[in-house]
Design an enzyme around this catalytic site. Structure first.
Site, PDB file in Angstrom:
ATOM      1  N   ARG A  88      15.349   0.069  -3.451  1.00 23.61           N
ATOM      2  CA  ARG A  88      14.229   0.979  -3.713  1.00 23.61           C
ATOM      3  C   ARG A  88      14.380   1.533  -5.131  1.00 23.61           C
ATOM      4  NH1 ARG A  88      13.458   7.090  -2.182  1.00 23.61           N
ATOM      5  NH2 ARG A  88      11.427   7.281  -3.150  1.00 23.61           N
TER       6      ARG A  88
ATOM      7  N   HIS B  45       7.924   8.864  -8.985  1.00 26.05           N
ATOM      8  CA  HIS B  45       9.165   9.597  -8.735  1.00 26.05           C
ATOM      9  C   HIS B  45       9.348  10.561  -9.916  1.00 26.05           C
ATOM     10  CE1 HIS B  45      13.137   9.370  -6.347  1.00 26.05           C
ATOM     11  NE2 HIS B  45      13.272  10.396  -7.192  1.00 26.05           N
TER      12      HIS B  45
ATOM     13  N   GLU C  82       8.628  12.635  -2.461  1.00 24.13           N
ATOM     14  CA  GLU C  82       8.873  14.068  -2.290  1.00 24.13           C
ATOM     15  C   GLU C  82       7.829  14.944  -2.991  1.00 24.13           C
ATOM     16  OE1 GLU C  82      12.916  14.776  -3.484  1.00 24.13           O
ATOM     17  OE2 GLU C  82      13.741  13.519  -1.932  1.00 24.13           O
TER      18      GLU C  82
ATOM     19  N   ASN D 267      13.435  11.337   3.333  1.00 25.70           N
ATOM     20  CA  ASN D 267      14.633  11.629   2.542  1.00 25.70           C
ATOM     21  C   ASN D 267      15.313  12.815   3.194  1.00 25.70           C
ATOM     22  OD1 ASN D 267      13.747   9.662   0.825  1.00 25.70           O
ATOM     23  ND2 ASN D 267      13.365  11.007  -0.912  1.00 25.70           N
TER      24      ASN D 267
ATOM     25  N   TYR E 264      18.854  15.154   3.468  1.00 24.29           N
ATOM     26  CA  TYR E 264      20.164  15.514   2.935  1.00 24.29           C
ATOM     27  C   TYR E 264      20.852  16.601   3.754  1.00 24.29           C
ATOM     28  CZ  TYR E 264      19.093  12.644  -1.055  1.00 24.29           C
ATOM     29  OH  TYR E 264      18.806  11.560  -1.837  1.00 24.29           O
TER      30      TYR E 264
ATOM     31  N   GLU F  36      16.052   7.861   1.597  1.00 27.74           N
ATOM     32  CA  GLU F  36      17.190   8.429   0.850  1.00 27.74           C
ATOM     33  C   GLU F  36      18.078   9.190   1.813  1.00 27.74           C
ATOM     34  OE1 GLU F  36      16.400  10.983  -2.512  1.00 27.74           O
ATOM     35  OE2 GLU F  36      14.837   9.627  -3.265  1.00 27.74           O
TER      36      GLU F  36
HETATM   37  O1  IFM Z   1      18.304  12.675  -6.973  1.00 27.15           O
HETATM   38  C1  IFM Z   1      17.368  13.129  -6.062  1.00 27.15           C
HETATM   39  C2  IFM Z   1      16.214  12.150  -5.943  1.00 27.15           C
HETATM   40  O2  IFM Z   1      15.613  11.904  -7.171  1.00 27.15           O
HETATM   41  C3  IFM Z   1      15.162  12.690  -5.009  1.00 27.15           C
HETATM   42  N1  IFM Z   1      15.747  13.082  -3.742  1.00 27.15           N
HETATM   43  C4  IFM Z   1      16.927  13.907  -3.773  1.00 27.15           C
HETATM   44  C5  IFM Z   1      17.969  13.305  -4.692  1.00 27.15           C
HETATM   45  C6  IFM Z   1      19.222  14.184  -4.708  1.00 27.15           C
HETATM   46  O3  IFM Z   1      18.913  15.465  -5.158  1.00 27.15           O
END
Ligand code: IFM
Length: 458
Positions: free
Chosen positions: A76, A120, A165, A297, A299, A359
């Protein structure tokens, strides 16, 4: 629990153009809002910029070889709008398109499926000078960009993501000033969010024309939003944050309307001084265009407290860090269960045809030891625990079809610069040497065997 992933599960790695390409003024690339933002003294934590970054523009073949050695099946990447349309619209820059042509051909020759993200975050500065995403004409410019890119690559790229995002673009970029273009206006953020969504819907139509068999989706940053305490105030605050982060975007895309409670909340906060007048007749139908997959995405989770943040005058609540908690270098809590919960919830609420983790990963600083290898054990544990979370979601019936690790390379982490390292490949930003970290070797074993069994947590 079964530790084997379904047949055909897509194993990938992810990057974005601005974070890795460098070559900021090469072959006709124009400036982006992130070039401008990074030039402001004090805006990038370590004072770095992305003029060179990972020099991927010149080293893409070496990076494809790295992916081949890892054994990943998909990559990606994002397409830099200012490389294709240096001033945002008008005649396409052939040299810019040629770069992505070479990249896509190189990936296909290596048996790696290209997954292209259109936006992006690197808006051409010339468009920002006209109001950027707050100006409805940027939607038309995005359609031009989508035409140029999907017209050139649509015969070979079978997976497209319109936006990465959009919450970050609108809220971090326009309300909190933490990202480019660095504005601090909630009204601007909400107008921008609508134009981002509208541009998504229109881009889907354009890609379908240029690549009729392609699968098309959008990627959101998702957190499980939990109240910091059992108090009613914290429950309300958590629900509000979930509304701002997730439902504000997915309700229009999947249900064709903005959520009323979130409109009311934004109104109460004075963020909609002219109401929803930026939503024109027909917009919601366009945003509601069917898509093929939802990119997630993930985290960390968001633990939400109702109290106002003293130093951020326009935020009526706090995203708290639980204590004790295991944190990555970003200060984000390691909370894999939130990924399972989020996937199950998104599947139940929106019934997407397919979900893909576009992500997931962690920032940890560790570099090469005295004898060479990078022993990033904590990243290994993070990745393994989140893959277990994916398996739990699949076992609950979620149509999860792929996972992209963020990131292939240590890269330019936006306002943190080069200081935060997310890669499974370590990069020496002076020499451009790349070293596969222990996490990269572990991921390679996983993608080759389609299972996490045998990978021990430390
Ligand atoms: O690095 C970023 C990415 O560009 C978008 N999602 C979160 C990642 C980590 O912060």
């Amino acid at each position: 629990m079964d530790e084997v992933f379904p047949n055909g599960f897509v194993w990938g790695v992810a990057t974005s153009a601005f974070q890795i390409e460098g070559a900021h003024d090469t072959d006709g690339r124009g400036p982006s809002i992130w070039d401008t933002y990074a030039e402001q003294p004090g805006f990038i934590e370590d004072g770095s910029n992305a003029h060179v970054a990972c020099d991927h523009y010149h080293r893409y073949a070496e990076d494809i070889a790295l992916m081949t050695s890892l054994g990943v099946g998909a990559y990606r990447f994002s397409v830099a709008w200012p490389r294709i349309l240096p001033t945002g619209r008008g005649a396409a820059n052939v040299a810019g398109l040629d770069f992505y042509d070479r990249l896509v051909d190189g990936l296909l020759a290596a048996g790696i499926a290209p997954w292209a993200t259109l936006y992006h975050w690197d808006l051409p500065q010339a468009l920002e000078d006209e109001g950027g995403w707050t100006n409805r004409s940027t939607v038309d410019a995005f359609v031009e960009f989508t035409h140029a890119v999907s017209g050139r690559l649509g015969d070979r790229v079978a997976h497209w993501i319109t936006h990465n995002e959009p919450w970050c673009v609108s809220v971090l970029g326009h309300a909190q000033g933490a990202h480019a273009p660095g504005k601090r206006s909630w009204p601007d953020a909400l107008v921008a969010s609508h134009h981002l969504l509208l541009s998504h819907g229109r881009a889907v139509e354009v890609i379908r024309e240029n690549a009729p068999r392609a699968k098309i989706g959008i990627t959101l940053n998702v957190s499980e939003c939990e109240p910091a305490s059992p108090s009613e105030a914290d429950h309300i605050a958590a629900r509000q944050f979930d509304g701002e982060l997730i439902r504000w975007f997915l309700d229009p895309i999947y249900l064709g309307r903005y959520p009323n409670d979130v409109i009311e909340y934004h109104e109460r906060e004075g963020r909609l001084p002219r109401g929803m007048d930026f939503v024109k007749a027909g917009d919601l139908e366009e945003i509601n265009t069917p898509i093929d997959f939802l990119g997630v995405n993930y985290y960390s989770r968001a633990v939400v407290r109702s109290a106002t943040i003293p130093e951020a005058d326009n935020e009526p609540r706090t995203i708290a860090v639980p204590d004790p908690a295991e944190l990555t270098d970003m200060g984000w809590e390691v909370y894999p269960k939130g990924l399972t919960h989020s996937l199950v919830r998104l599947n139940a609420d929106y019934e997407p045809a397919s979900l893909v983790v576009t992500e997931n990963g962690a920032a940890y600083a560790m570099g090469p030891g005295p004898d060479g290898p990078v022993q990033d054990t904590r990243r290994c544990d993070y990745v393994k625990s989140h893959l277990e979370a994916c398996l739990a979601a699949i076992a609950s019936g979620v149509p999860l079809h792929g996972y992209f690790l963020w990131s292939l390379l240590d890269n330019f982490e936006w306002a943190f610069g080069n200081a935060k390292r997310f890669g499974i490949v370590w990069v020496d930003f002076e020499t451009q040497e790349r070293i596969i970290k222990a996490s990269g070797h572990m991921y390679s074993r996983i993608v080759r065997t389609n299972t996490i069994s045998g990978e021990q947590a430390a």
